[in-house]
Design an enzyme around this catalytic site. Structure first.
Site, PDB file in Angstrom:
ATOM      1  N   ASN A   6       0.717  -1.199   0.011  1.00  0.00           N
ATOM      2  CA  ASN A   6      -0.184  -0.142  -0.079  1.00  0.00           C
ATOM      3  C   ASN A   6       0.924   1.280   0.057  1.00  0.00           C
ATOM      4  OD1 ASN A   6      -1.574   2.140   0.979  1.00  0.00           O
ATOM      5  ND2 ASN A   6      -3.150   0.920   1.508  1.00  0.00           N
ATOM      6  N   ASP A   8       0.044   4.436  -0.199  1.00  0.00           N
ATOM      7  CA  ASP A   8      -0.483   5.579   0.350  1.00  0.00           C
ATOM      8  C   ASP A   8       0.490   6.704   1.099  1.00  0.00           C
ATOM      9  OD1 ASP A   8      -2.797   4.585  -0.876  1.00  0.00           O
ATOM     10  OD2 ASP A   8      -3.567   4.279   1.240  1.00  0.00           O
ATOM     11  N   HIS A   9       1.282   6.190   1.813  1.00  0.00           N
ATOM     12  CA  HIS A   9       2.051   7.074   2.831  1.00  0.00           C
ATOM     13  C   HIS A   9       3.340   7.718   1.996  1.00  0.00           C
ATOM     14  CE1 HIS A   9      -0.911   6.609   5.531  1.00  0.00           C
ATOM     15  NE2 HIS A   9      -0.867   5.236   5.786  1.00  0.00           N
ATOM     16  N   ARG A  17       4.735  18.631   1.699  1.00  0.00           N
ATOM     17  CA  ARG A  17       5.469  19.669   1.001  1.00  0.00           C
ATOM     18  C   ARG A  17       4.826  20.237  -0.288  1.00  0.00           C
ATOM     19  NH1 ARG A  17      10.602  21.608   1.748  1.00  0.00           N
ATOM     20  NH2 ARG A  17      10.636  21.145   3.756  1.00  0.00           N
ATOM     21  N   HIS A  42      -5.046   3.904  -2.057  1.00  0.00           N
ATOM     22  CA  HIS A  42      -6.499   4.460  -1.693  1.00  0.00           C
ATOM     23  C   HIS A  42      -6.786   5.506  -1.997  1.00  0.00           C
ATOM     24  CE1 HIS A  42      -9.235   4.552   2.161  1.00  0.00           C
ATOM     25  NE2 HIS A  42      -9.887   4.953   1.149  1.00  0.00           N
ATOM     26  N   ARG A  44      -8.998   8.404  -1.521  1.00  0.00           N
ATOM     27  CA  ARG A  44     -10.033   8.877  -0.372  1.00  0.00           C
ATOM     28  C   ARG A  44     -10.683   9.887  -1.290  1.00  0.00           C
ATOM     29  NH1 ARG A  44     -10.312   8.154   4.886  1.00  0.00           N
ATOM     30  NH2 ARG A  44      -8.952   6.360   5.844  1.00  0.00           N
ATOM     31  N   ARG A  48      -6.470  13.208   0.476  1.00  0.00           N
ATOM     32  CA  ARG A  48      -5.594  13.628   1.645  1.00  0.00           C
ATOM     33  C   ARG A  48      -3.956  12.726   1.077  1.00  0.00           C
ATOM     34  NH1 ARG A  48      -7.044  10.088   6.631  1.00  0.00           N
ATOM     35  NH2 ARG A  48      -9.283  11.083   6.401  1.00  0.00           N
ATOM     36  N   HIS A  49      -4.089  11.670   0.448  1.00  0.00           N
ATOM     37  CA  HIS A  49      -2.466  11.111   0.021  1.00  0.00           C
ATOM     38  C   HIS A  49      -2.830  10.832  -1.232  1.00  0.00           C
ATOM     39  CE1 HIS A  49      -5.021   7.627   1.087  1.00  0.00           C
ATOM     40  NE2 HIS A  49      -4.492   7.707   2.535  1.00  0.00           N
ATOM     41  N   GLU A  69      -8.190   0.720  -3.615  1.00  0.00           N
ATOM     42  CA  GLU A  69      -9.195   0.841  -2.540  1.00  0.00           C
ATOM     43  C   GLU A  69     -10.075   2.226  -2.460  1.00  0.00           C
ATOM     44  OE1 GLU A  69      -7.230   0.922   1.289  1.00  0.00           O
ATOM     45  OE2 GLU A  69      -6.182  -0.840   0.959  1.00  0.00           O
ATOM     46  N   THR A  99      -7.049   6.778   9.575  1.00  0.00           N
ATOM     47  CA  THR A  99      -6.988   5.515   8.708  1.00  0.00           C
ATOM     48  C   THR A  99      -8.107   4.974   8.663  1.00  0.00           C
ATOM     49  OG1 THR A  99      -5.573   3.634   8.226  1.00  0.00           O
ATOM     50  CG2 THR A  99      -5.822   4.236  10.526  1.00  0.00           C
ATOM     51  N   THR A 100      -8.280   3.775   7.918  1.00  0.00           N
ATOM     52  CA  THR A 100      -9.682   3.193   7.623  1.00  0.00           C
ATOM     53  C   THR A 100      -9.921   2.185   9.124  1.00  0.00           C
ATOM     54  OG1 THR A 100      -8.992   2.621   5.632  1.00  0.00           O
ATOM     55  CG2 THR A 100     -11.059   1.715   6.442  1.00  0.00           C
ATOM     56  N   GLU A 150     -11.292  -8.955   2.260  1.00  0.00           N
ATOM     57  CA  GLU A 150     -10.250  -8.616   2.832  1.00  0.00           C
ATOM     58  C   GLU A 150     -10.467  -8.484   4.238  1.00  0.00           C
ATOM     59  OE1 GLU A 150      -7.233  -5.627   1.200  1.00  0.00           O
ATOM     60  OE2 GLU A 150      -6.660  -5.104   3.173  1.00  0.00           O
ATOM     61  N   HIS A 190      -4.208  -4.470   7.358  1.00  0.00           N
ATOM     62  CA  HIS A 190      -4.280  -3.293   8.190  1.00  0.00           C
ATOM     63  C   HIS A 190      -3.335  -3.610   9.455  1.00  0.00           C
ATOM     64  CE1 HIS A 190      -6.168   0.728   8.627  1.00  0.00           C
ATOM     65  NE2 HIS A 190      -5.543   0.436  10.131  1.00  0.00           N
ATOM     66  N   GLY A 191      -2.324  -2.559   9.741  1.00  0.00           N
ATOM     67  CA  GLY A 191      -1.730  -2.755  11.016  1.00  0.00           C
ATOM     68  C   GLY A 191      -0.503  -3.948  11.045  1.00  0.00           C
ATOM     69  N   GLY A 212       1.020  -1.401   4.288  1.00  0.00           N
ATOM     70  CA  GLY A 212       1.481  -0.061   4.038  1.00  0.00           C
ATOM     71  C   GLY A 212       2.450   0.660   4.764  1.00  0.00           C
ATOM     72  N   HIS A 213       1.726   1.180   6.017  1.00  0.00           N
ATOM     73  CA  HIS A 213       2.444   1.895   6.774  1.00  0.00           C
ATOM     74  C   HIS A 213       3.852   1.251   7.509  1.00  0.00           C
ATOM     75  CE1 HIS A 213       2.830   4.349  10.938  1.00  0.00           C
ATOM     76  NE2 HIS A 213       2.589   5.126   9.805  1.00  0.00           N
TER      77      HIS A 213
HETATM   78  N1  PXP Z   1      -6.049  -2.748   3.686  1.00  0.00           N
HETATM   79  C1  PXP Z   1      -7.033  -1.789   3.652  1.00  0.00           C
HETATM   80  C2  PXP Z   1      -8.315  -2.020   3.127  1.00  0.00           C
HETATM   81  C3  PXP Z   1      -6.475  -0.513   4.164  1.00  0.00           C
HETATM   82  O1  PXP Z   1      -7.381   0.332   4.132  1.00  0.00           O
HETATM   83  C4  PXP Z   1      -5.156  -0.170   4.449  1.00  0.00           C
HETATM   84  C5  PXP Z   1      -4.853   0.898   5.183  1.00  0.00           C
HETATM   85  O2  PXP Z   1      -5.073   1.885   4.007  1.00  0.00           O
HETATM   86  C6  PXP Z   1      -4.317  -1.415   4.477  1.00  0.00           C
HETATM   87  C7  PXP Z   1      -4.730  -2.508   3.980  1.00  0.00           C
HETATM   88  C8  PXP Z   1      -2.909  -1.138   4.892  1.00  0.00           C
HETATM   89  O3  PXP Z   1      -2.839  -0.824   6.282  1.00  0.00           O
HETATM   90  P1  PXP Z   1      -1.605  -0.400   6.721  1.00  0.00           P
HETATM   91  O4  PXP Z   1      -1.006   0.900   6.212  1.00  0.00           O
HETATM   92  O5  PXP Z   1      -1.758  -0.308   8.174  1.00  0.00           O
HETATM   93  O6  PXP Z   1      -0.382  -1.588   6.472  1.00  0.00           O
END
Ligand code: PXP
Length: 238
Positions: A6, A8-9, A17, A42, A44, A48-49, A69, A99-100, A150, A190-191, A212-213
């Site tokens: 992921n 996004d970040h 910036r 994602h 959104r 935002r990202h 997403e 976050t979600t 998922e 997620h997480g 992602g994160h």
């Molecule tokens: N899967 C889904 C559906 C999500 O919304 C996210 C966060 O955007 C992730 C996976 C990835 O989560 P994380 O950034 O905590 O790894």
């Protein structure tokens, strides 16, 4: 199990910036060259990202599976049908959340979701529903016509190493088994991070993890290529 990164970040940092660096496209290329199965982004509602330009350039320039997403809105459906990602993951979205936070409530809006996903499925996009690991959500998802769910691993990830870990993991185990029984393919995310991801091997037939994160955070210290490869080593080892 396969890894979808992921991205996004990378966009979060770029937008801080308001200019062009770091490039989402370049980051995706590094992930693909490192051997990941897919790139997840994602888009959104508040942009935002990730912004529209990112998903279209990812689709155009990156030769790997793109998972979009998105929330179940008319605007996002229109974009998805124009973009034609390989996969779409439908997530709930609240403007105020960082976050979600939770999974999509498919159970209480099954008909609405079924109607929403049909044109995407008919167009050949693999659709998944991002749901909490609960029996009624898994059953409802299987009635909507989607091929994938998922599982939201946020509660397990937060509980990891605490007294609640086993209880949260048990929910994931039950949900994955039920999904398999109902013929759904199962992704999770997620997480998840370098410490807690190994337990995903204990679940029934998880196809892909979307992370992602933790990867983007690790990349600050070791570089993106190494951060991705370290995660792949943990995921692909079985
Ligand atoms: N899967 C889904 C559906 C999500 O919304 C996210 C966060 O955007 C992730 C996976 C990835 O989560 P994380 O950034 O905590 O790894």
């Amino acid at each position: 199990m396969l890894l979808g990164v992921n991205i996004d970040h990378v966009a979060t940092l770029r937008n801080a910036r308001g200019e062009f660096e770091p490039s989402v496209l370049e980051a995706a290329k590094v992930c693909v060259n490192a051997g990941v199965h897919g790139i997840t982004a994602h888009l959104r509602e508040d942009r935002r990202h990730i912004v529209d330009y990112d998903v279209f350039s990812l689709r155009h320039d990156i030769k790997c599976r793109l998972n979009l997403e998105m929330a179940a809105t008319y605007e996002m459906k229109k974009i998805a049908l124009e973009l034609m990602p390989d996969a779409c993951c439908i997530v709930p979205e609240k403007r105020e959340e960082v976050t979600t936070e939770g999974g999509l409530d498919v159970y209480s809006q099954k008909d609405k979701i079924k109607e929403f996903v049909k044109p995407l499925i008919d167009a050949g996009i693999k659709v998944s529903l991002f749901i909490d690991p609960e029996r009624e959500q898994v059953s409802a998802a299987s009635d909507t016509g989607v091929e994938y769910i998922e599982l939201h691993t946020g509660a397990y990830s937060r509980a990891f190493g605490s007294k609640r870990e086993e209880a949260e993991f048990f929910k994931l185990r039950q949900a994955a088994s039920l999904a398999n029984l109902l013929g759904l393919k199962v992704n999770a995310g997620h997480g998840l991070n370098y410490k807690n991801v190994h337990r995903m091997h204990e679940l029934d037939s998880i196809e892909e993890l979307n992370i992602g994160h933790s990867i983007i955070s690790r990349a600050i210290f070791v570089g993106l290529d190494s951060a991705v490869k370290e995660m792949m080593n943990l995921i692909y080892k079985n």
